[in-house]
Scaffold this motif. Structure first.
Motif, PDB file in Angstrom:
ATOM      1  N   ARG A   1      -2.683   4.697  -6.171  1.00  0.00           N
ATOM      2  CA  ARG A   1      -3.525   3.561  -6.521  1.00  0.00           C
ATOM      3  C   ARG A   1      -3.761   3.545  -8.023  1.00  0.00           C
ATOM      4  O   ARG A   1      -3.619   4.557  -8.709  1.00  0.00           O
ATOM      5  N   LYS A   2      -4.152   2.378  -8.538  1.00  0.00           N
ATOM      6  CA  LYS A   2      -4.452   2.248  -9.965  1.00  0.00           C
ATOM      7  C   LYS A   2      -5.730   1.438 -10.175  1.00  0.00           C
ATOM      8  O   LYS A   2      -5.854   0.697 -11.146  1.00  0.00           O
ATOM      9  N   ASP A   3      -6.681   1.606  -9.267  1.00  0.00           N
ATOM     10  CA  ASP A   3      -7.903   0.798  -9.303  1.00  0.00           C
ATOM     11  C   ASP A   3      -9.163   1.646  -9.323  1.00  0.00           C
ATOM     12  O   ASP A   3     -10.230   1.196  -8.906  1.00  0.00           O
TER      13      ASP A   3
ATOM     14  N   ALA B   1       0.842  -1.196   0.000  1.00  0.00           N
ATOM     15  CA  ALA B   1       0.000   0.000   0.000  1.00  0.00           C
ATOM     16  C   ALA B   1       0.876   1.244   0.000  1.00  0.00           C
ATOM     17  O   ALA B   1       1.965   1.260   0.579  1.00  0.00           O
TER      18      ALA B   1
ATOM     19  N   ASN C   1       3.969   3.095  -5.689  1.00  0.00           N
ATOM     20  CA  ASN C   1       3.543   3.004  -7.076  1.00  0.00           C
ATOM     21  C   ASN C   1       4.684   2.492  -7.944  1.00  0.00           C
ATOM     22  O   ASN C   1       5.829   2.383  -7.498  1.00  0.00           O
TER      23      ASN C   1
ATOM     24  N   ALA D   1     -13.673   2.160  -5.958  1.00  0.00           N
ATOM     25  CA  ALA D   1     -12.517   1.269  -6.006  1.00  0.00           C
ATOM     26  C   ALA D   1     -12.891  -0.006  -6.736  1.00  0.00           C
ATOM     27  O   ALA D   1     -13.908  -0.634  -6.425  1.00  0.00           O
TER      28      ALA D   1
END
Length: 375
Positions: A344-346, A221, A224, A312
């Motif tokens: 994040r990438k979601d 978490a 990146n 998300a």
């Protein structure tokens, strides 16, 4: 002489860095093979404080301009070594023996010549303070930020290609203690890199990772991956705004709708009167932590309530939501402010509509908002 490590991850203020066992073991080997030397792990607040105290304002701005955290770490290690001298190692490196620090030379490892013949790894570096090559590399990164330079691969904006070029331009051979990087795995899915002293053939350290990024080391978490940003053409904050056109939304969106010309036509049939998703689409790029604004451009919409939500992927948890009422059929827009607390990438966007509503989506515009640099 100091030992430096860097961990850039989104975490609550004043929270100590969480080190997975693999990272703690690697740092332990770094310290063990360089006994008596002080070690410091720099997190993002410490890096920002150091840059403000020791670097020019344009270097501080360049640090914030870089979206991939690995690129920020590239710049930070150059600044630390230029200011203080010492030895730096990535968190992915396990040492088998110490670096030849007593030589007083620049200790580097020649990388595999993928993109340029002068490429030099910046995974392990030892150097005296104030080397002209480091000042040159720092200035090159600042220039790249101004130009939004991409180069031919993700190693070009801040990393081994740039570092090797600065060394080639500003160092003489007698100033360098040279090593080599060898991929001993010889597999496409895994790199097991050996860092070998070129003067005696001895193994100094190794790095075993299946992919770029700290997540493969157990940091799950707040981190990146620089390749995600590079491949999405989002190396720099000034690469925003991002425009996503209706054809992409129609091709990758759900649950339905159709593309008509340059518009994604959506209809919300039935329902209990509650505003709900008429269409969803996962955004095709990663977000670094920070404030963003998503603008939904509607070529036209029928009267009623419409909205925009960010959720998300997977969990469906709502991250932000905005809505507005339309009184007559015609063009409209919805603005959603999205505060991304951790990389994040979601993120999925949902276009909301009341039962019976019809909308024609022209596209989305995503902006990265400027704000005060965190302390």
């Amino acid at each position: 002489m100091n030992l430096f490590s860097i961990l850039i991850a989104d975490q609550p203020p004043d929270a100590p860095p969480r080190l997975p066992p693999a990272v703690a073991r690697n740092i332990g080997s770094f310290k063990e093979h360089h006994p008596g030397l002080p070690h410091r792990l720099y997190d993002q607040p410490a890096i920002r404080a150091f840059l403000r105290a020791h670097m020019e304002a344009d270097v501080c701005r360049a640090y914030e301009e870089l979206l991939p955290y690995a690129y920020r770490a590239d710049l930070a290690r150059l600044c630390l070594l230029h200011e203080f001298g010492g030895a730096y190692a990535d968190l992915s490196v396990f040492f088998h023996e110490g670096l030849p620090l007593e030589s007083g030379k620049l200790v580097v490892f020649r990388d595999r010549a993928v993109d340029a013949p002068w490429i030099v790894s910046n995974t392990i570096i030892a150097a005296p303070a104030r080397l002209p090559a480091f000042e040159a590399a720092i200035r090159m990164i600042v220039a790249h930020c101004r130009r939004r330079y991409r180069g031919v691969s993700s190693l070009c904006p801040t990393g081994p290609v740039l570092f090797g070029k600065a060394i080639a331009l500003h160092c003489e051979p007698e100033q360098i203690h040279l090593g080599e990087v060898i991929n001993v795995a010889q597999r496409e899915t895994t790199e097991t890199l050996a860092f070998v002293d070129a003067t005696n053939g001895r193994l100094v350290a190794y790095r075993a990772k299946s992919a770029a990024g700290l997540d493969v080391l157990g940091m799950d978490a707040g981190v990146n991956n620089y390749n995600d940003f590079y491949n999405a053409h989002l190396v720099y904050a000034s690469d925003f705004p991002v425009i996503i056109k209706a054809d992409f939304l129609a091709a990758h969106g759900a649950p339905g709708g159709r593309l008509e010309g340059t518009h994604w036509l959506l209809a919300r049939d039935g329902g209990d009167g509650v505003l709900a998703a008429a269409g969803r689409c996962r955004l095709p790029f990663p977000f670094a932590a920070g404030r963003h604004r998503v603008l939904l451009d509607l070529a036209w919409a029928t009267p009623g309530e419409v909205g925009l939500a960010a959720t998300a992927h997977g969990s469906g948890a709502t991250l932000a939501c905005a809505r507005r009422r339309i009184d007559e059929t015609g063009p409209a827009s919805v603005t959603l402010d999205l505060d991304v607390e951790a990389s994040r990438k979601d993120i999925v966007v949902a276009i909301l509509a009341a039962p019976g509503a019809r909308v024609a989506v022209a596209g989305l515009r995503i902006e990265r908002l400027q704000g005060d640099i965190p302390t």
